[in-house]
Design an enzyme around this catalytic site. Structure first.
Site, PDB file in Angstrom:
ATOM      1  N   PHE A 114      12.820  -0.295 -29.902  1.00  9.18           N
ATOM      2  CA  PHE A 114      14.140   0.262 -29.615  1.00  9.18           C
ATOM      3  C   PHE A 114      15.102  -1.024 -29.500  1.00  9.18           C
ATOM      4  O   PHE A 114      14.598  -1.982 -28.674  1.00  9.18           O
ATOM      5  CB  PHE A 114      14.215   0.982 -28.482  1.00  9.18           C
ATOM      6  CG  PHE A 114      15.248   1.793 -28.165  1.00  9.18           C
ATOM      7  CD1 PHE A 114      15.528   2.869 -29.098  1.00  9.18           C
ATOM      8  CD2 PHE A 114      16.324   1.622 -27.109  1.00  9.18           C
ATOM      9  CE1 PHE A 114      16.706   3.684 -28.875  1.00  9.18           C
ATOM     10  CE2 PHE A 114      17.395   2.214 -27.094  1.00  9.18           C
ATOM     11  CZ  PHE A 114      17.608   3.342 -27.801  1.00  9.18           C
ATOM     12  N   ASP A 185       6.598  -0.180 -23.354  1.00  7.61           N
ATOM     13  CA  ASP A 185       7.691   0.882 -22.917  1.00  7.61           C
ATOM     14  C   ASP A 185       7.017   2.248 -23.423  1.00  7.61           C
ATOM     15  O   ASP A 185       6.608   2.515 -24.612  1.00  7.61           O
ATOM     16  CB  ASP A 185       8.738   0.422 -24.062  1.00  7.61           C
ATOM     17  CG  ASP A 185      10.038   1.376 -23.755  1.00  7.61           C
ATOM     18  OD1 ASP A 185       9.817   2.607 -23.159  1.00  7.61           O
ATOM     19  OD2 ASP A 185      11.040   0.816 -23.473  1.00  7.61           O
ATOM     20  N   TYR A 210      14.296  11.069 -18.544  1.00  6.63           N
ATOM     21  CA  TYR A 210      15.217  12.123 -19.128  1.00  6.63           C
ATOM     22  C   TYR A 210      14.766  12.576 -20.432  1.00  6.63           C
ATOM     23  O   TYR A 210      15.424  13.508 -21.293  1.00  6.63           O
ATOM     24  CB  TYR A 210      16.597  11.598 -19.151  1.00  6.63           C
ATOM     25  CG  TYR A 210      16.966  10.381 -19.778  1.00  6.63           C
ATOM     26  CD1 TYR A 210      16.785  10.226 -21.355  1.00  6.63           C
ATOM     27  CD2 TYR A 210      16.843   8.981 -19.202  1.00  6.63           C
ATOM     28  CE1 TYR A 210      17.139   9.330 -22.023  1.00  6.63           C
ATOM     29  CE2 TYR A 210      17.082   7.860 -19.906  1.00  6.63           C
ATOM     30  CZ  TYR A 210      17.267   7.719 -21.279  1.00  6.63           C
ATOM     31  OH  TYR A 210      17.264   6.793 -22.039  1.00  6.63           O
ATOM     32  N   LYS A 211      13.681  11.884 -21.020  1.00  5.26           N
ATOM     33  CA  LYS A 211      13.183  12.523 -22.366  1.00  5.26           C
ATOM     34  C   LYS A 211      11.985  13.573 -21.987  1.00  5.26           C
ATOM     35  O   LYS A 211      12.390  14.573 -21.645  1.00  5.26           O
ATOM     36  CB  LYS A 211      12.476  11.016 -23.184  1.00  5.26           C
ATOM     37  CG  LYS A 211      13.695  10.277 -23.711  1.00  5.26           C
ATOM     38  CD  LYS A 211      13.454   9.023 -24.373  1.00  5.26           C
ATOM     39  CE  LYS A 211      14.471   8.315 -24.683  1.00  5.26           C
ATOM     40  NZ  LYS A 211      14.357   6.876 -24.923  1.00  5.26           N
TER      41      LYS A 211
END
Ligand SMILES: *Cc1c(COP(=O)(O)O)cnc(C)c1O
Length: 398
Positions: A114, A185, A210-211
């Site tokens: 990412f 990660d 929050y995922k």
């Protein structure tokens, strides 16, 4: 299978008519989270005021909630703490790991990572100077690139675009044998697939809530430090709440005990309240059941789409061992196609340049939703229903 997915579905408050295939980007709202946040606002903040830090246990929340996440990622109790955003936690883990391997200067990562993780690494390298460098290779080339100059291997386990999954145990073993530390990660792993940080010998890990953990927009991130490193890992962001005794107000910084030294400043109590309520979901869920159900949904979706939409090209590996909990297809008009889908209530998302991304979360998605999503996508492709100006205007968030 012992997990009752009909029961988990009832936990979420999803709008009527929506098929939500974007829990990999923002998990939906668990009903209990709304009630819990309301309680934290009116009863705790409203009535206790500053006393809430002691009386409502606010100060312990980052470690208490972190322990609940530890269980979901196979980590030892007392090895996970909550706070800040994932980008900040990436920086912290990376800085500590680099400092623990002082004779080497290279951070190795991959081009599927990412961007924020790579940006944070780049910023850290610039701050450190002195020959530090970030090296990126293609995801398939990571294993071969772990050489004698690599200080830290920094990887996201599941690729945010393609859903390709790295072999965590194998890469940790390879890195350790070569004298490197590893930062994982888990943004697209925690709450999505089984993770075994302790068993696999991980050094550091970070992830968001929050995922797949459904804490709501802006929910805090988590950081894992292996117990064997906790006494030596120096927090590069040395905030007062990571101090050994914050309320002694010493002028000199002394790192706190265990993983709590990775705390920085005042924790987001309302977001932690939402997350705490959302984590109750996992009490009745076996991670292996979740994994099996997710793969079955993904396979059903892939088969349906490949059968009906020959123009969409699968971007996700077919091998189960090599994918996470999302399926992605490529198409040059991917953005417009996704907007047309969202217009019809099938919510996924788009990642530049051409990826249509669909997350599969058995907690609230079943075979009927998958079939309906395939049907709607097939119709949009067959009729070129995406070919309208309003579906091509790019919004700020894609
Ligand atoms: C979602 C995600 C992020 C987001 O970081 P924030 O600081 O929470 O905005 C970072 N890294 C990865 C791999 C992600 O998937």
């Amino acid at each position: 299978m012992t997990t009752d997915f009909a029961a988990t579905r009832a936990i979420f408050d999803l709008p009527e008519g929506v098929i939500y295939l974007d829990g990999n980007s923002l998990g939906p709202m668990p009903r209990a989270a709304a009630a819990r946040v309301a309680h934290a606002v009116t009863e705790e903040w409203g009535k206790l005021l500053i006393r809430g830090w002691n009386a409502a246990g606010w100060m312990e929340m980052p470690a208490r909630v972190g322990d609940r996440i530890a269980r979901l990622v196979g980590a030892e109790p007392g090895s996970v703490v909550m706070g800040d955003t994932l980008s900040i936690k990436v920086y912290q883990a990376l800085a500590s790991a680099l400092e623990m391997n002082p004779s080497r200067k290279v951070i190795l990562s991959d081009t599927g990572n990412f961007p924020s993780d790579l940006y944070m690494a780049d910023g850290l390298v610039r701050t450190l100077g002195e020959g530090y460098a970030l090296r990126t290779v293609a995801p398939e080339e990571v294993e071969a690139a772990i050489g004698p100059d690599v200080a830290v291997l920094m990887l996201t386990e599941v690729d945010y675009r393609t859903g390709r999954k790295h072999d965590m145990a194998k890469l940790i073993a390879k890195a350790h044998a070569a004298g490197a530390l590893v930062v994982w990660d888990l943004a697209h792993s925690a709450g999505a697939i089984p993770v075994h940080l302790a068993r696999d010998g991980a050094d550091f890990a970070v992830g968001c809530s929050y995922k797949y953990l459904n804490s709501g927009p802006g929910g805090p991130a988590f950081i894992y430090v292996a117990p064997r490193h906790q006494a030596v890992a120096r927090p590069a962001l040395s905030g007062w709440l990571g101090h050994e005794a914050p309320f002694a107000f010493d002028l000199d910084y002394r790192p706190g005990h265990g993983v709590e030294r990775m705390r920085v400043g005042t924790p987001p109590i309302l977001q932690l309240a939402a997350l705490d309520a959302a984590l109750d979901i996992w009490d009745g869920v076996e991670m292996e059941d979740l994994r099996a159900a997710s793969l079955a949904l993904q396979d059903r979706f892939i088969a349906g789409v490949e059968d009906a939409c020959p123009d969409l090209v699968l971007a996700t590996p077919r091998d189960h061992a090599m994918r996470g909990s999302q399926v992605s297809f490529r198409h040059a008009e991917g953005y417009a196609i996704m907007q047309a889908l969202i217009h019809e209530g099938v919510i996924g998302d788009f990642r530049a340049p051409d990826i249509l991304r669909f997350g599969f979360t058995p907690l609230y998605i079943g075979a009927a939703e998958v079939d309906r999503a395939v049907e709607i996508l097939s119709r949009i492709m067959a009729t070129r229903g995406w070919d309208r100006p309003e579906f091509k205007a790019r919004a700020r968030v894609t």
